[in-house]
Design a protein around this motif. Structure first.
Motif, mmCIF file in Angstrom:
data_model
loop_
_atom_site.group_PDB
_atom_site.id
_atom_site.type_symbol
_atom_site.label_atom_id
_atom_site.label_comp_id
_atom_site.label_asym_id
_atom_site.label_seq_id
_atom_site.Cartn_x
_atom_site.Cartn_y
_atom_site.Cartn_z
ATOM 1 N N VAL A 259 43.114 34.298 48.808
ATOM 2 C CA VAL A 259 44.121 35.230 48.433
ATOM 3 C C VAL A 259 43.548 36.610 47.908
ATOM 4 O O VAL A 259 42.892 36.440 46.655
ATOM 5 N N GLU A 260 43.483 37.584 48.488
ATOM 6 C CA GLU A 260 42.591 39.042 48.110
ATOM 7 C C GLU A 260 43.505 39.735 47.066
ATOM 8 O O GLU A 260 44.491 40.475 47.370
ATOM 9 N N PHE A 261 43.456 39.547 45.746
ATOM 10 C CA PHE A 261 44.279 40.223 44.752
ATOM 11 C C PHE A 261 43.917 41.776 44.492
ATOM 12 O O PHE A 261 42.430 41.876 44.704
ATOM 13 N N SER A 262 44.776 42.776 44.356
ATOM 14 C CA SER A 262 44.368 43.855 43.795
ATOM 15 C C SER A 262 45.472 44.494 42.925
ATOM 16 O O SER A 262 46.757 44.108 43.016
ATOM 17 N N PHE A 263 45.173 45.369 41.865
ATOM 18 C CA PHE A 263 45.800 45.585 40.816
ATOM 19 C C PHE A 263 45.619 47.269 40.755
ATOM 20 O O PHE A 263 44.393 47.676 40.343
ATOM 21 N N ASN A 264 46.597 48.019 40.505
ATOM 22 C CA ASN A 264 46.503 49.378 40.631
ATOM 23 C C ASN A 264 47.705 50.029 39.592
ATOM 24 O O ASN A 264 48.867 49.637 39.663
ATOM 25 N N ALA A 265 47.197 50.710 38.494
ATOM 26 C CA ALA A 265 48.110 51.232 37.610
ATOM 27 C C ALA A 265 47.618 52.356 36.858
ATOM 28 O O ALA A 265 46.280 52.822 36.914
ATOM 29 N N PRO A 266 48.366 53.244 36.228
ATOM 30 C CA PRO A 266 47.941 54.510 35.400
ATOM 31 C C PRO A 266 47.012 54.096 34.427
ATOM 32 O O PRO A 266 47.055 52.986 33.801
ATOM 33 N N LYS A 267 46.152 54.885 33.977
ATOM 34 C CA LYS A 267 45.034 54.442 32.790
ATOM 35 C C LYS A 267 45.806 54.525 31.542
ATOM 36 O O LYS A 267 45.388 53.683 30.324
ATOM 37 N N GLU A 268 46.996 55.478 31.357
ATOM 38 C CA GLU A 268 47.421 55.473 29.831
ATOM 39 C C GLU A 268 48.416 54.355 29.800
ATOM 40 O O GLU A 268 49.194 53.946 30.853
ATOM 41 N N PRO A 269 48.802 53.785 28.740
ATOM 42 C CA PRO A 269 49.756 52.716 28.543
ATOM 43 C C PRO A 269 51.155 53.256 28.647
ATOM 44 O O PRO A 269 51.417 54.332 28.500
#
Length: 384
Positions: A259-269
């Motif tokens: 299972v190839e996981f990837s996580f993408n999110a803005p840098k600011e909280p």
């Protein structure tokens, strides 16, 4: 067992009694309708005889009674014809009478309602009296339909009340079972914590103890989750990106490398009012469902998107997909496509997101054979 059988018998008795009562009401209504219809036929026969008397009346003929019969009819519409031509109308709107096509259509309607009365006022000369049902008779005709609709509505209300009561009872039962499960897990968990301390004292390899402690922490988290079911959880201002990534990292370490996981999110909280324990449960359920859909092999992507005052978390997989007609039913309790499982994961997730966090969850898109994207939407916290 005996109580359940008795309750089912009572239900069938009530259903049969209700059906019997409805049948009796409908039969009585039909009987009244036929009686009134017969009485109106008798009135029209009197009216026809009065018409015949007036046609043949001489100078010394008393026409008071025929005229009184005419004046007493204020509700039954009448069209009198001779040689297929309309010669008189009673209780019919002038707009219809003065319009040839409307009058012909109205006459056709009267012909379909009742058999005409033939008036032979002199040998070989005839008039035909066509009449319709009075307003009272028409109301009586539609009364059974209104009655049935009322009964169906009442039955629907009773069913909804019964179903809501049953669901409330089931929710209490599930909440009780969940709290009892949390209580039962607590005892061996305390023992495991004690054993970890013993292992530390015996100088067991630190890596082994670290992994055991991680699983103990996980068990504590699960215990806390179950203990919160049925209770109002405490919400805190937390960084949704950090909390989501924590869950993602933990799950990634526990699943196969296929299972190839990837996580993408803005840098600011991004701060959201949430309960971290329940939020991790939400992410875990969505990720596990996605991995099940891919049968343990494929690409799984988590994405956090900020749009104005909203935060959207997308969980995408490359699994088999969901038919569009099941987009809503996947969140219903008991719905599952797996051979094993209770079908409660997404139902609990929906409750956590919508009831506790006041957010929304939905199937954003899905394509058979290509994959699915689930989306959770929260409102950003308004920090003072």
């Amino acid at each position: 067992m005996q109580f359940s059988k008795s309750r089912n018998t009572t239900r069938w008795v009530i259903i049969f009694a209700s059906f019997l009562i409805i049948s009796m009401i409908l039969w009585n209504t039909y009987t009244f309708f036929q009686i009134f219809k017969h009485e109106e036929r008798l009135k029209m026969n009197l009216w026809a005889n009065a018409q015949k008397t007036l046609i043949n009346a001489g100078e010394n003929t008393d026409v008071e009674l025929p005229l009184q019969i005419f004046s007493n009819n204020t509700s039954i519409p009448i069209i009198l014809t001779e040689n297929d031509s309309i010669i008189n109308t009673v209780n019919i709107d002038e707009e219809i009478v003065n319009h040839t096509q409307k009058a012909a259509a109205f006459l056709a309607g009267l012909k379909s309602e009742n058999e005409p009365i033939v008036i032979e006022y002199v040998p070989g000369k005839f008039q035909k009296l066509y009449y319709g049902n009075s307003a009272l008779l028409n109301k009586l005709k539609y009364y059974p339909i209104a009655l049935v609709l009322i009964i169906v509505l009442f039955a629907g209300l009773v069913y909804n009340f019964y179903r809501s009561t049953k669901m409330a009872t089931q929710n209490k039962l599930w909440a009780g079972m969940a709290k009892e499960t949390a209580h039962q897990i607590g005892t061996p968990l305390s023992s495991l914590i004690g054993w970890v301390e013993i292992l530390k004292a015996d100088d067991v390899e630190a890596t082994t103890i670290f992994e055991i402690e991680k699983d103990i922490d996980r068990l504590q988290t699960i215990t806390e989750r179950f203990s919160k079911i049925g209770s109002e959880p405490k919400l805190e201002n937390k960084d949704v990106i950090e909390e989501t990534q924590k869950s993602c990292d933990y799950l990634q370490s526990r699943f196969s490398k296929q299972v190839e996981f990837s996580f993408n999110a803005p840098k600011e909280p991004i701060i959201v009012l949430m309960n971290p324990t329940l939020h991790s449960w939400t992410i875990e359920n969505l990720v596990k469902n996605a991995i099940d859909a891919m049968k343990g092999k494929g690409k799984l992507a988590l994405q956090v998107i900020q749009e104005g005052d909203l935060v959207k978390i997308n969980v995408s997989d490359t699994g088999g997909g969901i038919p569009k007609k099941q987009f809503k039913s996947v969140f219903e309790p008991g719905f599952t496509t797996k051979k094993r499982g209770w079908g409660l994961g997404l139902s609990l997730t929906k409750r956590i997101v919508e009831e506790y966090h006041k957010g929304t969850i939905k199937v954003l898109n899905s394509e058979i054979g290509k994959g699915t994207t689930m989306q959770v939407i929260f409102k950003k916290s308004k920090l003072i």
